[in-house]
Write a protein that holds these residues in place. Structure first.
Motif, PDB file in Angstrom:
ATOM      1  N   PHE A 154       0.844  -1.197   0.000  1.00  6.68           N
ATOM      2  CA  PHE A 154       0.000   0.000   0.000  1.00  6.68           C
ATOM      3  C   PHE A 154       0.877   1.242   0.000  1.00  6.68           C
ATOM      4  O   PHE A 154       1.845   1.298   0.745  1.00  6.68           O
ATOM      5  CB  PHE A 154      -0.914  -0.004   1.234  1.00  6.68           C
ATOM      6  N   PRO A 155       0.586   2.252  -0.738  1.00  5.01           N
ATOM      7  CA  PRO A 155      -0.476   2.458  -1.715  1.00  5.01           C
ATOM      8  C   PRO A 155       0.010   2.378  -3.160  1.00  5.01           C
ATOM      9  O   PRO A 155      -0.708   2.749  -4.067  1.00  5.01           O
ATOM     10  CB  PRO A 155      -0.920   3.880  -1.410  1.00  5.01           C
ATOM     11  N   TYR A 156       1.198   1.925  -3.403  1.00  4.92           N
ATOM     12  CA  TYR A 156       1.782   2.062  -4.729  1.00  4.92           C
ATOM     13  C   TYR A 156       1.830   0.786  -5.562  1.00  4.92           C
ATOM     14  O   TYR A 156       2.190   0.839  -6.730  1.00  4.92           O
ATOM     15  CB  TYR A 156       3.204   2.639  -4.635  1.00  4.92           C
ATOM     16  N   CYS A 157       1.453  -0.362  -5.020  1.00  2.00           N
ATOM     17  CA  CYS A 157       1.533  -1.600  -5.794  1.00  2.00           C
ATOM     18  C   CYS A 157       0.193  -2.340  -5.730  1.00  2.00           C
ATOM     19  O   CYS A 157       0.020  -3.290  -4.963  1.00  2.00           O
ATOM     20  CB  CYS A 157       2.667  -2.473  -5.268  1.00  2.00           C
ATOM     21  N   PRO A 158      -0.768  -1.898  -6.557  1.00  2.00           N
ATOM     22  CA  PRO A 158      -2.092  -2.536  -6.508  1.00  2.00           C
ATOM     23  C   PRO A 158      -2.070  -3.938  -7.104  1.00  2.00           C
ATOM     24  O   PRO A 158      -1.343  -4.228  -8.044  1.00  2.00           O
ATOM     25  CB  PRO A 158      -2.963  -1.600  -7.343  1.00  2.00           C
ATOM     26  N   THR A 159      -2.891  -4.788  -6.531  1.00  2.00           N
ATOM     27  CA  THR A 159      -3.139  -6.110  -7.106  1.00  2.00           C
ATOM     28  C   THR A 159      -4.086  -5.935  -8.287  1.00  2.00           C
ATOM     29  O   THR A 159      -4.531  -4.818  -8.588  1.00  2.00           O
ATOM     30  CB  THR A 159      -3.802  -7.034  -6.066  1.00  2.00           C
ATOM     31  N   LEU A 160      -4.465  -7.033  -8.924  1.00  3.29           N
ATOM     32  CA  LEU A 160      -5.439  -6.956 -10.006  1.00  3.29           C
ATOM     33  C   LEU A 160      -6.769  -6.397  -9.490  1.00  3.29           C
ATOM     34  O   LEU A 160      -7.416  -5.588 -10.161  1.00  3.29           O
ATOM     35  CB  LEU A 160      -5.639  -8.329 -10.639  1.00  3.29           C
ATOM     36  N   VAL A 161      -7.146  -6.789  -8.281  1.00  2.00           N
ATOM     37  CA  VAL A 161      -8.365  -6.247  -7.657  1.00  2.00           C
ATOM     38  C   VAL A 161      -8.217  -4.743  -7.455  1.00  2.00           C
ATOM     39  O   VAL A 161      -9.131  -3.968  -7.752  1.00  2.00           O
ATOM     40  CB  VAL A 161      -8.664  -6.958  -6.314  1.00  2.00           C
ATOM     41  N   GLY A 162      -7.061  -4.324  -6.968  1.00  2.95           N
ATOM     42  CA  GLY A 162      -6.809  -2.894  -6.771  1.00  2.95           C
ATOM     43  C   GLY A 162      -6.874  -2.116  -8.072  1.00  2.95           C
ATOM     44  O   GLY A 162      -7.438  -1.020  -8.136  1.00  2.95           O
ATOM     45  N   GLN A 163      -6.312  -2.692  -9.123  1.00  8.25           N
ATOM     46  CA  GLN A 163      -6.367  -2.037 -10.430  1.00  8.25           C
ATOM     47  C   GLN A 163      -7.805  -1.948 -10.926  1.00  8.25           C
ATOM     48  O   GLN A 163      -8.204  -0.931 -11.520  1.00  8.25           O
ATOM     49  CB  GLN A 163      -5.505  -2.807 -11.436  1.00  8.25           C
ATOM     50  N   TYR A 164      -8.580  -2.989 -10.681  1.00  8.79           N
ATOM     51  CA  TYR A 164     -10.003  -3.015 -11.052  1.00  8.79           C
ATOM     52  C   TYR A 164     -10.747  -1.856 -10.373  1.00  8.79           C
ATOM     53  O   TYR A 164     -11.623  -1.235 -10.964  1.00  8.79           O
ATOM     54  CB  TYR A 164     -10.576  -4.373 -10.641  1.00  8.79           C
ATOM     55  N   ILE A 165     -10.359  -1.574  -9.136  1.00  8.99           N
ATOM     56  CA  ILE A 165     -10.995  -0.483  -8.391  1.00  8.99           C
ATOM     57  C   ILE A 165     -10.470   0.874  -8.852  1.00  8.99           C
ATOM     58  O   ILE A 165     -11.242   1.808  -9.064  1.00  8.99           O
ATOM     59  CB  ILE A 165     -10.783  -0.682  -6.876  1.00  8.99           C
ATOM     60  N   ILE A 166      -9.168   0.990  -9.046  1.00  5.54           N
ATOM     61  CA  ILE A 166      -8.553   2.262  -9.443  1.00  5.54           C
ATOM     62  C   ILE A 166      -9.103   2.748 -10.784  1.00  5.54           C
ATOM     63  O   ILE A 166      -9.293   3.948 -10.982  1.00  5.54           O
ATOM     64  CB  ILE A 166      -7.017   2.134  -9.470  1.00  5.54           C
ATOM     65  N   LYS A 167      -9.403   1.835 -11.698  1.00 12.75           N
ATOM     66  CA  LYS A 167      -9.944   2.239 -13.004  1.00 12.75           C
ATOM     67  C   LYS A 167     -11.277   2.968 -12.859  1.00 12.75           C
ATOM     68  O   LYS A 167     -11.720   3.660 -13.770  1.00 12.75           O
ATOM     69  CB  LYS A 167     -10.053   1.057 -13.973  1.00 12.75           C
ATOM     70  N   ASN A 168     -11.889   2.865 -11.693  1.00 13.05           N
ATOM     71  CA  ASN A 168     -13.163   3.555 -11.488  1.00 13.05           C
ATOM     72  C   ASN A 168     -13.011   5.077 -11.490  1.00 13.05           C
ATOM     73  O   ASN A 168     -13.988   5.796 -11.677  1.00 13.05           O
ATOM     74  CB  ASN A 168     -13.839   3.078 -10.205  1.00 13.05           C
ATOM     75  N   PHE A 169     -11.782   5.578 -11.307  1.00 13.84           N
ATOM     76  CA  PHE A 169     -11.566   7.018 -11.452  1.00 13.84           C
ATOM     77  C   PHE A 169     -11.900   7.460 -12.880  1.00 13.84           C
ATOM     78  O   PHE A 169     -12.381   8.565 -13.091  1.00 13.84           O
ATOM     79  CB  PHE A 169     -10.121   7.402 -11.097  1.00 13.84           C
ATOM     80  N   VAL A 170     -11.665   6.604 -13.855  1.00 15.65           N
ATOM     81  CA  VAL A 170     -11.999   6.916 -15.241  1.00 15.65           C
ATOM     82  C   VAL A 170     -13.521   6.967 -15.394  1.00 15.65           C
ATOM     83  O   VAL A 170     -14.057   7.862 -16.054  1.00 15.65           O
ATOM     84  CB  VAL A 170     -11.380   5.887 -16.210  1.00 15.65           C
TER      85      VAL A 170
END
Length: 155
Positions: free
Chosen positions: A112-128
């Motif tokens: 945390f907070p700089y190395c997201p898992t695939l789940v984390g990436q799935y969530i981060i894309k929600n900013f788009v």
């Protein structure tokens, strides 16, 4: 060469200026209807994440209801006069999608907070998705949402 590129690019840009919001609405609708339908029929890869995040609700009830909500958002974004309420529903949904970052931090980040898992990436894309909702909300004013403008159109 530069002149040819600029001509092509600016022609493309003018076309996109006319149609980009409609394309954005269609793209969001596809994502929401598709992902929501997967939850309704019990085939969503995100089902386990939802179950672990919203553990206080029965998943056999909550996951399909969440899917229905997502399908409603997807369809609502296509109907211009429903855009204001649909944007509110979408943004509420987006707030909830960030819950795993706080509830299931190890599932979301290897470090945390700089190395997201695939789940984390799935969530981060929600900013788009949130940004897309803001663009759509900024496009449609009260005059654009009169009862005469009911369905998908190019305006």
């Amino acid at each position: 060469m530069k002149t040819t590129f600029n001509t092509l690019y600016f022609n493309f840009s003018n076309t996109m200026e006319k149609h980009s919001i409609l394309l954005l609405r269609i793209a969001l609708a596809i994502v929401y209807v598709w992902f929501g339908a997967l939850k309704v029929v019990g085939m969503s890869p995100a089902e386990e994440l939802v179950q672990k995040t919203v553990f206080w609700f029965k998943p056999e009830i909550f996951v399909p209801l969440l899917g229905i909500w997502e399908v409603i958002i997807g369809l609502g974004i296509l109907v211009k006069r429903f855009i204001p309420i649909t944007i509110v529903l979408l943004l509420l949904h987006m707030v909830a999608t960030f819950f795993p970052v706080f509830i299931l931090q190890k599932a979301c980040f290897e470090a945390f907070p700089y190395c997201p898992t695939l789940v984390g990436q799935y969530i981060i894309k929600n900013f788009v998705i949130i940004s897309a909702a803001f663009v759509i909300a900024g496009k449609y004013k009260q005059k654009d949402l009169s009862p005469d403008n009911i369905l998908i159109d190019v305006n």
